[in-house]
Design a protein around this motif. Structure first.
Motif, PDB file in Angstrom:
ATOM      1  N   PHE A  54       3.332   2.648   4.794  1.00  0.00           N
ATOM      2  CA  PHE A  54       4.189   3.252   5.578  1.00  0.00           C
ATOM      3  C   PHE A  54       3.400   4.541   6.202  1.00  0.00           C
ATOM      4  CE2 PHE A  54       7.128   7.222   5.409  1.00  0.00           C
ATOM      5  CZ  PHE A  54       8.124   6.895   6.238  1.00  0.00           C
ATOM      6  N   SER A  55       2.287   4.811   6.333  1.00  0.00           N
ATOM      7  CA  SER A  55       2.160   6.180   6.683  1.00  0.00           C
ATOM      8  C   SER A  55       0.681   6.552   7.139  1.00  0.00           C
ATOM      9  CB  SER A  55       2.638   7.673   6.151  1.00  0.00           C
ATOM     10  OG  SER A  55       2.077   7.665   4.673  1.00  0.00           O
ATOM     11  N   HIS A  56      -0.670   6.555   5.987  1.00  0.00           N
ATOM     12  CA  HIS A  56      -1.572   6.447   5.690  1.00  0.00           C
ATOM     13  C   HIS A  56      -2.617   5.393   7.375  1.00  0.00           C
ATOM     14  CE1 HIS A  56      -0.685   9.186   2.713  1.00  0.00           C
ATOM     15  NE2 HIS A  56      -0.301   7.932   1.826  1.00  0.00           N
ATOM     16  N   MET A  57      -3.919   6.309   7.046  1.00  0.00           N
ATOM     17  CA  MET A  57      -4.602   4.374   7.276  1.00  0.00           C
ATOM     18  C   MET A  57      -6.176   4.468   7.168  1.00  0.00           C
ATOM     19  SD  MET A  57      -5.326   3.947  10.619  1.00  0.00           S
ATOM     20  CE  MET A  57      -7.126   2.722  11.283  1.00  0.00           C
ATOM     21  N   ASN A  58      -5.916   2.944   7.313  1.00  0.00           N
ATOM     22  CA  ASN A  58      -7.190   2.875   5.862  1.00  0.00           C
ATOM     23  C   ASN A  58      -7.932   2.113   6.867  1.00  0.00           C
ATOM     24  OD1 ASN A  58      -5.631   3.050   3.946  1.00  0.00           O
ATOM     25  ND2 ASN A  58      -5.027   0.739   4.545  1.00  0.00           N
ATOM     26  N   SER A  59      -9.602   1.959   6.123  1.00  0.00           N
ATOM     27  CA  SER A  59     -10.448   1.547   7.286  1.00  0.00           C
ATOM     28  C   SER A  59     -10.433   0.753   8.006  1.00  0.00           C
ATOM     29  CB  SER A  59     -11.619   0.965   6.216  1.00  0.00           C
ATOM     30  OG  SER A  59     -12.869   1.250   6.539  1.00  0.00           O
ATOM     31  N   LEU A  60     -11.493   0.589   8.894  1.00  0.00           N
ATOM     32  CA  LEU A  60     -11.212  -0.483  10.065  1.00  0.00           C
ATOM     33  C   LEU A  60     -12.332  -1.492   9.494  1.00  0.00           C
ATOM     34  CD1 LEU A  60     -10.490   1.577  13.213  1.00  0.00           C
ATOM     35  CD2 LEU A  60      -9.291   0.018  12.214  1.00  0.00           C
ATOM     36  N   LEU A  61     -12.993  -1.453   8.552  1.00  0.00           N
ATOM     37  CA  LEU A  61     -13.469  -2.528   8.945  1.00  0.00           C
ATOM     38  C   LEU A  61     -13.106  -3.383   7.751  1.00  0.00           C
ATOM     39  CD1 LEU A  61     -16.076  -0.012   8.523  1.00  0.00           C
ATOM     40  CD2 LEU A  61     -17.554  -0.881   7.725  1.00  0.00           C
ATOM     41  N   ALA A  62     -13.927  -4.600   7.947  1.00  0.00           N
ATOM     42  CA  ALA A  62     -12.918  -5.654   6.918  1.00  0.00           C
ATOM     43  C   ALA A  62     -14.241  -5.268   5.708  1.00  0.00           C
ATOM     44  CB  ALA A  62     -13.175  -7.167   8.159  1.00  0.00           C
ATOM     45  N   HIS A  63     -13.261  -5.950   5.039  1.00  0.00           N
ATOM     46  CA  HIS A  63     -13.840  -5.874   3.258  1.00  0.00           C
ATOM     47  C   HIS A  63     -13.787  -7.543   2.465  1.00  0.00           C
ATOM     48  CE1 HIS A  63     -13.070  -5.352  -0.864  1.00  0.00           C
ATOM     49  NE2 HIS A  63     -14.402  -4.792  -0.586  1.00  0.00           N
ATOM     50  N   PHE A  64     -14.194  -7.674   2.272  1.00  0.00           N
ATOM     51  CA  PHE A  64     -13.848  -9.091   0.943  1.00  0.00           C
ATOM     52  C   PHE A  64     -14.892  -8.886  -0.520  1.00  0.00           C
ATOM     53  CE2 PHE A  64     -13.896 -10.237   5.328  1.00  0.00           C
ATOM     54  CZ  PHE A  64     -12.997 -11.447   5.222  1.00  0.00           C
ATOM     55  N   GLY A  65     -14.391  -9.516  -1.467  1.00  0.00           N
ATOM     56  CA  GLY A  65     -14.761  -9.167  -2.646  1.00  0.00           C
ATOM     57  C   GLY A  65     -15.647 -11.388  -2.787  1.00  0.00           C
ATOM     58  N   ILE A  66     -16.349 -11.166  -3.389  1.00  0.00           N
ATOM     59  CA  ILE A  66     -16.836 -12.940  -3.351  1.00  0.00           C
ATOM     60  C   ILE A  66     -16.637 -13.188  -4.405  1.00  0.00           C
ATOM     61  CG2 ILE A  66     -16.929 -12.846  -1.149  1.00  0.00           C
ATOM     62  CD1 ILE A  66     -20.368 -12.682  -2.214  1.00  0.00           C
ATOM     63  N   GLY A  67     -16.408 -12.064  -5.662  1.00  0.00           N
ATOM     64  CA  GLY A  67     -16.559 -12.547  -7.212  1.00  0.00           C
ATOM     65  C   GLY A  67     -18.171 -12.800  -7.691  1.00  0.00           C
ATOM     66  N   THR A  68     -18.028 -14.260  -8.131  1.00  0.00           N
ATOM     67  CA  THR A  68     -19.713 -13.992  -9.089  1.00  0.00           C
ATOM     68  C   THR A  68     -20.728 -14.631  -7.748  1.00  0.00           C
ATOM     69  OG1 THR A  68     -19.061 -16.135 -10.467  1.00  0.00           O
ATOM     70  CG2 THR A  68     -18.926 -13.625 -11.157  1.00  0.00           C
ATOM     71  N   SER A  69     -19.641 -15.505  -6.621  1.00  0.00           N
ATOM     72  CA  SER A  69     -20.752 -15.844  -5.857  1.00  0.00           C
ATOM     73  C   SER A  69     -21.926 -15.160  -5.489  1.00  0.00           C
ATOM     74  CB  SER A  69     -19.769 -16.668  -5.071  1.00  0.00           C
ATOM     75  OG  SER A  69     -18.550 -17.601  -5.285  1.00  0.00           O
ATOM     76  N   GLN A  70     -22.984 -16.410  -5.040  1.00  0.00           N
ATOM     77  CA  GLN A  70     -24.513 -14.820  -4.606  1.00  0.00           C
ATOM     78  C   GLN A  70     -24.583 -15.777  -3.204  1.00  0.00           C
ATOM     79  OE1 GLN A  70     -27.083 -14.307  -6.778  1.00  0.00           O
ATOM     80  NE2 GLN A  70     -25.110 -14.068  -8.644  1.00  0.00           N
ATOM     81  N   ASN A  71     -23.727 -16.333  -2.319  1.00  0.00           N
ATOM     82  CA  ASN A  71     -23.999 -16.687  -1.021  1.00  0.00           C
ATOM     83  C   ASN A  71     -22.688 -16.695   0.338  1.00  0.00           C
ATOM     84  OD1 ASN A  71     -24.529 -19.224  -2.300  1.00  0.00           O
ATOM     85  ND2 ASN A  71     -24.226 -19.642   0.301  1.00  0.00           N
ATOM     86  N   ILE A  72     -22.667 -16.722   1.038  1.00  0.00           N
ATOM     87  CA  ILE A  72     -22.133 -16.843   2.008  1.00  0.00           C
ATOM     88  C   ILE A  72     -22.346 -17.924   2.962  1.00  0.00           C
ATOM     89  CG2 ILE A  72     -20.512 -15.723   3.495  1.00  0.00           C
ATOM     90  CD1 ILE A  72     -20.179 -13.079   2.280  1.00  0.00           C
ATOM     91  N   GLU A  73     -21.334 -18.833   3.292  1.00  0.00           N
ATOM     92  CA  GLU A  73     -22.082 -19.726   3.882  1.00  0.00           C
ATOM     93  C   GLU A  73     -21.738 -19.623   5.324  1.00  0.00           C
ATOM     94  OE1 GLU A  73     -20.405 -23.943   3.271  1.00  0.00           O
ATOM     95  OE2 GLU A  73     -20.730 -23.738   0.914  1.00  0.00           O
ATOM     96  N   THR A  74     -20.983 -18.954   5.819  1.00  0.00           N
ATOM     97  CA  THR A  74     -20.637 -18.505   7.069  1.00  0.00           C
ATOM     98  C   THR A  74     -19.087 -17.498   7.072  1.00  0.00           C
ATOM     99  OG1 THR A  74     -20.204 -20.725   8.306  1.00  0.00           O
ATOM    100  CG2 THR A  74     -19.973 -19.825   9.167  1.00  0.00           C
ATOM    101  N   LEU A  75     -19.600 -16.704   8.649  1.00  0.00           N
ATOM    102  CA  LEU A  75     -19.303 -15.099   8.448  1.00  0.00           C
ATOM    103  C   LEU A  75     -18.250 -15.795  10.581  1.00  0.00           C
ATOM    104  CD1 LEU A  75     -18.008 -12.230   8.332  1.00  0.00           C
ATOM    105  CD2 LEU A  75     -20.157 -12.028   9.468  1.00  0.00           C
ATOM    106  N   ILE A  76     -17.097 -16.054  10.212  1.00  0.00           N
ATOM    107  CA  ILE A  76     -16.815 -16.167  11.688  1.00  0.00           C
ATOM    108  C   ILE A  76     -15.680 -14.851  11.642  1.00  0.00           C
ATOM    109  CG2 ILE A  76     -14.960 -17.885  12.760  1.00  0.00           C
ATOM    110  CD1 ILE A  76     -15.617 -19.476  10.527  1.00  0.00           C
ATOM    111  N   ILE A  77     -16.061 -14.555  13.333  1.00  0.00           N
ATOM    112  CA  ILE A  77     -15.459 -13.845  13.519  1.00  0.00           C
ATOM    113  C   ILE A  77     -14.144 -14.120  15.368  1.00  0.00           C
ATOM    114  CG2 ILE A  77     -15.094 -11.288  14.790  1.00  0.00           C
ATOM    115  CD1 ILE A  77     -18.075 -12.051  12.995  1.00  0.00           C
TER     116      ILE A  77
END
Length: 537
Positions: A404-427
């Motif tokens: 409704f009123s505030h402004m949040n970060s412009l960085l995209a944030h992800f949690g990945i739990g206990t996973s140790q790697n990310i296969e692909t990042l897509i923008i």
């Protein structure tokens, strides 16, 4: 699909449900500035979230430093338009430093950063507007940030970016219904067609149930510079007194769902079926539909388990996402604020009214993505960011102005739990450009320049899946069964999306509209990003 999601949920959140998210108030680290409408945005271009507060006396900025401390600076100036109602941030003039859009009960103004971000100039607009939610988005997709401000008592105000610091009131930018009660706009590609749509959450004081001024509205982008209001057609024309709506992919199934807080009738948890049609599934979700009266309504993955949680002014302030469209409520000592990462540890924190609520975190992993647009706007606002791994696919959109009123970060944030790697990042950038990064590091922030990592090779194939004929003139077939309604993006040799489609019931897509040339078909199958090179005759 739902069975798969339940299995993924068990994998990702098994231990997390046993512990609540906790915060420690570390307000001693930040300056003592008067404030209105919290801003949690990087203001000096280092991709670390800063805490910005605006008052009649000027702009106070707590610049986050690399050692987890802050450099608190007050920039004295007379602010004519103190943002009593809302604030949005983004680099409007493209000089590398974020500007502010302020709204109050009578005017809006744009506050522009100078060439090195050390001083600001306020440009107040003369038009009367009882502003509610203010937002920045590239509405006409020309690479420049425009503005949209909700008007409580009349037609809302879109401002077209004419270049530099020239923001022009232009009702033709997006033609909305000439009605009052406009409380919160949010820009979201709800129908997965590659362009931004706008959902308008509405509340009209004194209006009785059934009054059209209470009707929430979806303005669907037609892809030609026009928008069509179709909230009723897609199940999103709620007639309750609504204050704000969040759109997130709550079940990680590749489309954006919605949560609406209301002051009468009931709250709504709207599940997207993948075609842009919504159904209220709040019954049995763990959220009390009759917990009414919330103003603020926000979201984020606060425990980094891979699923987006709801942070709102309800009796339970935080609803932890269980991954299957159910939530577990927990109490916090605060219920609103600007969301960002204020100690760069990968966990989402909150600032509100001079308080710095630092997330105590856990052992889960994370990744953050900061964008630098070239053809798109400088912040990449409107971009869709995806990460693919053993959990499947998560996605976020970069937005200026949520809740409704505030402004949040412009960085995209992800949690990945206990996973140790990310296969692909897509923008997927607003310009249509697609960047693909293989095996990005975890527990860090990636700064991606638009066009720096284009999809150029077909090395992401899934065993058992072939495309034919290749070359093709009209139709591209997929040999694997069970792909019906799977989204497919066609990307040209320059790395831009030229077609958004879905696999038909016959197992193909129509590519007849494409010009002759070399293309890539990009889709997500079996929790993998998959691309296939083909030639269009």
């Amino acid at each position: 699909m739902r069975k798969k999601l339940l299995l993924l949920s068990t994998f990702l959140i098994g231990a997390t449900l046993m512990a609540q998210v906790t915060f420690t108030n570390q307000s001693v680290l930040i300056g003592n500035f008067p404030d209105h409408s919290e801003v949690a945005v990087d203001m000096n271009g280092d991709y670390l979230d800063d805490y910005v507060r605006v008052s009649a006396a000027g702009i106070g900025i707590d610049y986050q430093l690399a050692d987890h401390t802050f450099n608190s600076i007050m920039i004295p100036m007379t602010i004519q338009n103190v943002p009593d109602w809302s604030v949005a941030a983004g680099d409007i003039d493209g000089n590398g430093f974020n500007d502010l859009l302020l709204g109050n009960g009578s005017r809006v103004s744009f506050v522009f950063a100078n060439e090195d971000g050390t001083a600001y100039t306020e440009v107040t607009k003369p038009e009367y507007i009882f502003s509610q939610r203010s937002t920045l988005a590239d509405i006409n997709n020309d690479g420049l940030l425009d503005a949209f401000i909700c008007h409580d008592v009349d037609l809302s105000h879109p401002y077209r970016n004419g270049g530099g610091q020239n923001m022009i009131l232009d009702q033709s930018l997006i033609e909305t219904l000439d009605r009052p009660g406009n409380y919160a706009a949010i820009w979201v590609d709800y129908d997965n067609d590659g362009d931004i749509d706008m959902y308008l959450t509405k509340c009209r004081g004194g209006a009785l149930p059934g009054d059209e001024n209470r009707d929430n509205a979806m303005y669907t982008n037609n892809g030609d510079g026009t928008f069509t209001e179709n909230g009723l057609d897609i199940g999103m024309r709620d007639n309750a007194q609504s204050w704000s709506t969040v759109f997130e992919d709550f079940d990680n199934d590749g489309d954006f769902d919605a949560f609406i807080v209301n002051h009468d009738f009931q709250n709504r948890l709207m599940e997207n079926d993948g075609t842009g049609m919504f159904t209220d599934v709040i019954a049995g979700s763990g959220i009390d539909p009759l917990d009414l009266g919330a103003w603020e309504n926000q979201s984020g993955d606060f425990n980094n388990d891979g699923f987006v949680d709801i942070f709102s002014e309800m009796s339970k302030e935080l609803y932890i996402n269980n991954g299957d469209m159910t939530f577990t409520g927990q109490d916090l000592s605060f219920d609103e604020g600007g969301i960002g990462d204020f100690n760069n540890d990968g966990f989402l924190d909150v600032v509100n009214d001079g308080n710095l609520y630092i997330n105590d975190g856990n052992d889960n992993h994370w990744v953050k993505v900061g964008l630098e647009g070239v053809e798109s706007n400088k912040n990449g606002i409107g971009a869709r960011v995806k990460i693919v791994g053993d959990w499947g696919t998560q996605m976020r959109e970069v937005r200026s102005g949520q809740g409704f009123s505030h402004m949040n970060s412009l960085l995209a944030h992800f949690g990945i739990g206990t996973s140790q790697n990310i296969e692909t990042l897509i923008i997927e950038w607003p310009s249509g450009t697609v960047d693909v990064i293989q095996n990005p590091d975890i527990d860090t922030t990636h700064i991606i320049l638009e066009g720096s990592s284009p999809l150029a090779v077909s090395d992401l194939e899934v065993e058992g899946l072939k495309i034919y004929p290749n070359p093709t003139s009209d139709v591209l077939n997929f040999s694997m069964k069970g792909l019906e309604n799977t989204p497919v993006q066609i990307i040209d040799a320059n790395g831009k999306i030229v077609l958004n489609s879905k696999v038909s019931n016959e197992g193909n897509i129509n590519v007849n509209s494409l010009k002759s040339g070399v293309y890539f078909a990009l889709l997500q199958i079996e929790k993998k990003a998959t691309s296939y090179k083909f030639i269009k005759n």
